[in-house]
Structure formats: C-alpha cells, structure tokens
Design a protein around this motif. Structure first.
Motif, PDB file in Angstrom:
ATOM      1  N   PHE A  14       0.835  -1.204   0.000  1.00  7.61           N
ATOM      2  CA  PHE A  14       0.000   0.000   0.000  1.00  7.61           C
ATOM      3  C   PHE A  14       0.869   1.253   0.000  1.00  7.61           C
ATOM      4  N   ILE A  15       1.904   1.261   0.816  1.00 12.49           N
ATOM      5  CA  ILE A  15       2.816   2.416   0.865  1.00 12.49           C
ATOM      6  C   ILE A  15       3.509   2.599  -0.478  1.00 12.49           C
ATOM      7  N   ALA A  16       3.911   1.478  -1.098  1.00 15.60           N
ATOM      8  CA  ALA A  16       4.605   1.553  -2.387  1.00 15.60           C
ATOM      9  C   ALA A  16       3.694   2.032  -3.511  1.00 15.60           C
ATOM     10  N   SER A  17       2.395   1.848  -3.364  1.00 14.03           N
ATOM     11  CA  SER A  17       1.498   2.275  -4.443  1.00 14.03           C
ATOM     12  C   SER A  17       0.700   3.534  -4.127  1.00 14.03           C
ATOM     13  N   ALA A  18       0.664   3.957  -2.875  1.00 12.16           N
ATOM     14  CA  ALA A  18      -0.141   5.131  -2.533  1.00 12.16           C
ATOM     15  C   ALA A  18       0.682   6.340  -2.086  1.00 12.16           C
ATOM     16  N   ILE A  19       1.810   6.109  -1.446  1.00 12.83           N
ATOM     17  CA  ILE A  19       2.562   7.221  -0.881  1.00 12.83           C
ATOM     18  C   ILE A  19       3.840   7.509  -1.660  1.00 12.83           C
ATOM     19  N   VAL A  20       4.599   6.474  -1.975  1.00 10.34           N
ATOM     20  CA  VAL A  20       5.888   6.646  -2.634  1.00 10.34           C
ATOM     21  C   VAL A  20       5.778   7.276  -4.023  1.00 10.34           C
ATOM     22  N   PRO A  21       4.753   6.982  -4.838  1.00 12.19           N
ATOM     23  CA  PRO A  21       4.680   7.634  -6.156  1.00 12.19           C
ATOM     24  C   PRO A  21       4.588   9.157  -6.104  1.00 12.19           C
ATOM     25  N   PHE A  22       4.111   9.710  -5.000  1.00 16.54           N
ATOM     26  CA  PHE A  22       4.083  11.165  -4.869  1.00 16.54           C
ATOM     27  C   PHE A  22       5.469  11.730  -4.587  1.00 16.54           C
ATOM     28  N   ILE A  23       6.360  10.895  -4.064  1.00 21.44           N
ATOM     29  CA  ILE A  23       7.677  11.354  -3.639  1.00 21.44           C
ATOM     30  C   ILE A  23       8.726  11.186  -4.728  1.00 21.44           C
ATOM     31  N   SER A  51      -3.647   0.832  -4.802  1.00 24.60           N
ATOM     32  CA  SER A  51      -3.637   1.201  -3.387  1.00 24.60           C
ATOM     33  C   SER A  51      -4.987   0.916  -2.726  1.00 24.60           C
ATOM     34  N   LEU A  52      -6.078   1.129  -3.464  1.00 23.28           N
ATOM     35  CA  LEU A  52      -7.406   0.840  -2.924  1.00 23.28           C
ATOM     36  C   LEU A  52      -7.586  -0.658  -2.666  1.00 23.28           C
ATOM     37  N   LEU A  53      -7.163  -1.491  -3.622  1.00 24.24           N
ATOM     38  CA  LEU A  53      -7.265  -2.939  -3.443  1.00 24.24           C
ATOM     39  C   LEU A  53      -6.406  -3.426  -2.273  1.00 24.24           C
ATOM     40  N   ALA A  54      -5.220  -2.846  -2.117  1.00 21.88           N
ATOM     41  CA  ALA A  54      -4.366  -3.234  -0.987  1.00 21.88           C
ATOM     42  C   ALA A  54      -5.006  -2.836   0.337  1.00 21.88           C
ATOM     43  N   LEU A  55      -5.599  -1.659   0.394  1.00 18.46           N
ATOM     44  CA  LEU A  55      -6.237  -1.204   1.621  1.00 18.46           C
ATOM     45  C   LEU A  55      -7.458  -2.052   1.971  1.00 18.46           C
ATOM     46  N   ILE A  56      -8.271  -2.372   0.976  1.00 16.23           N
ATOM     47  CA  ILE A  56      -9.431  -3.233   1.225  1.00 16.23           C
ATOM     48  C   ILE A  56      -8.981  -4.614   1.671  1.00 16.23           C
ATOM     49  N   SER A  57      -7.912  -5.109   1.052  1.00 21.29           N
ATOM     50  CA  SER A  57      -7.400  -6.431   1.398  1.00 21.29           C
ATOM     51  C   SER A  57      -6.843  -6.473   2.821  1.00 21.29           C
ATOM     52  N   ILE A  58      -6.247  -5.389   3.269  1.00 23.63           N
ATOM     53  CA  ILE A  58      -5.731  -5.337   4.643  1.00 23.63           C
ATOM     54  C   ILE A  58      -6.867  -5.503   5.646  1.00 23.63           C
ATOM     55  N   PHE A  59      -7.987  -4.834   5.401  1.00 23.04           N
ATOM     56  CA  PHE A  59      -9.079  -4.855   6.360  1.00 23.04           C
ATOM     57  C   PHE A  59     -10.086  -5.982   6.145  1.00 23.04           C
ATOM     58  N   SER A  60      -9.847  -6.831   5.153  1.00 22.97           N
ATOM     59  CA  SER A  60     -10.707  -8.002   4.992  1.00 22.97           C
ATOM     60  C   SER A  60      -9.979  -9.251   5.485  1.00 22.97           C
ATOM     61  N   LEU A  73      -6.246  -9.696  -8.052  1.00 23.48           N
ATOM     62  CA  LEU A  73      -6.671  -8.557  -8.874  1.00 23.48           C
ATOM     63  C   LEU A  73      -5.649  -7.427  -8.808  1.00 23.48           C
ATOM     64  N   ASN A  74      -5.087  -7.233  -7.630  1.00 26.55           N
ATOM     65  CA  ASN A  74      -4.070  -6.205  -7.448  1.00 26.55           C
ATOM     66  C   ASN A  74      -2.805  -6.549  -8.237  1.00 26.55           C
ATOM     67  N   ILE A 110       7.882  -4.108  -7.268  1.00 26.83           N
ATOM     68  CA  ILE A 110       8.021  -4.296  -5.821  1.00 26.83           C
ATOM     69  C   ILE A 110       6.678  -4.697  -5.222  1.00 26.83           C
ATOM     70  N   SER A 111       5.632  -4.029  -5.667  1.00 30.70           N
ATOM     71  CA  SER A 111       4.299  -4.332  -5.171  1.00 30.70           C
ATOM     72  C   SER A 111       3.864  -5.745  -5.559  1.00 30.70           C
ATOM     73  N   ILE A 112       4.207  -6.181  -6.769  1.00 31.42           N
ATOM     74  CA  ILE A 112       3.868  -7.537  -7.208  1.00 31.42           C
ATOM     75  C   ILE A 112       4.544  -8.573  -6.326  1.00 31.42           C
ATOM     76  N   VAL A 113       5.821  -8.373  -6.031  1.00 29.65           N
ATOM     77  CA  VAL A 113       6.551  -9.319  -5.179  1.00 29.65           C
ATOM     78  C   VAL A 113       5.923  -9.378  -3.786  1.00 29.65           C
ATOM     79  N   LEU A 114       5.585  -8.230  -3.234  1.00 28.09           N
ATOM     80  CA  LEU A 114       4.974  -8.206  -1.906  1.00 28.09           C
ATOM     81  C   LEU A 114       3.591  -8.860  -1.902  1.00 28.09           C
ATOM     82  N   LEU A 115       2.834  -8.675  -2.956  1.00 28.41           N
ATOM     83  CA  LEU A 115       1.507  -9.292  -3.035  1.00 28.41           C
ATOM     84  C   LEU A 115       1.603 -10.813  -3.192  1.00 28.41           C
TER      85      LEU A 115
END
Length: 136
Positions: A14-23, A51-60, A73-74, A110-115
């Motif tokens: 989630f951090i790699a897809s939601a926060i880091v791209p802004f930086i 980032s939305l799919l990762a966040l939903i997946s965290i809370f499910s 899907l992510n 990076i996100s693919i490997v983590l998923l």
C-alpha cells in the motif's frame, strides 16, 4: 488478526502504491524535468486502484479467500501498470536525448513481489485452518 505477516506485506505494498509515487519520479527527462505518475491519467488510475485494493485487502483479514482474490486482482493491475510504464519508456519522444529511469518504474514490480508473498502467507493460513478443522 491484523498482526499477521501478510498484513505487513500488504501495508508495504500500500505504501509503495499510494505514498511513494508522490515522492519519487517515474523517470527524468532532459536531466532536469522529473515526470511523476500524475502526468498520465492511466498511471494515476492504476496506482489508485492498486492502493485501494491493498487497503481493502488489509481490512478483509477475516475473509481469507476474499483477501486472496483481491490480491490477485491487485497483481493484475500492477502488471498492467508495469506494462504501461514499459510502453511509455520505449516510446518516449526525443529518443536521442538522454532520459533517466527513476525508481517509480520499479514500484509496480516491488508491489507484485509483496503481493505474491502475502498470497503465500494467506494460503499457509488457510491450509492451517483446514488442517485444524480436520482434527475436530
């Protein structure tokens, strides 16, 4: 059960897809112009979806099968994003000028490997629950 290892993997994804791209920039053109993901609409949509799919997946976390499907899907959305970045870098205008690839291109990988790691941990949890159910 938010303390599971797959939650850590999903949080980093989630951090790699939601926060880091802004930086970090996706690539740098002409040694001065930094190109961010917000310069192209498809990359904005795909990073947002990831980032939305990762966040939903965290809370499910109570529904492991749903979490597993959301992660798949992510992964697909990140592969599409990676393909979009490869397409964009191969078709950059001004091919004779030097363009430097930024770390932003690597973020979907990076996100693919983590998923994938998170899916392995979810599968391990699911197998553990099934083995305990057999003993009852």
């Amino acid at each position: 059960m938010i303390q599971r290892i797959q939650t850590l993997y999903l949080t980093i994804s989630f951090i790699a897809s939601a926060i880091v791209p802004f930086i970090v920039p996706v690539w740098i053109e002409n040694e001065t112009t930094a190109v961010y993901f917000t310069d192209a609409l498809p990359s904005m949509i795909l990073f947002g979806l990831s980032s939305l799919l990762a966040l939903i997946s965290i809370f499910s976390f109570k529904k492991r099968q749903t979490q597993f499907v959301l992660n798949r899907l992510n992964i697909i959305s990140n592969f599409i994003l990676l393909g979009f970045f490869v397409y964009r870098t191969l078709n950059l205008s001004g091919g004779t000028e030097v363009s430097e690839k930024g770390i932003g291109i690597v973020l979907p990988a990076i996100s693919i490997v983590l998923l994938v790691l998170a899916n392995k941990a979810i599968k391990k949890d699911e197998d553990l629950v099934k083995s305990v159910d057999r003993l009852r």
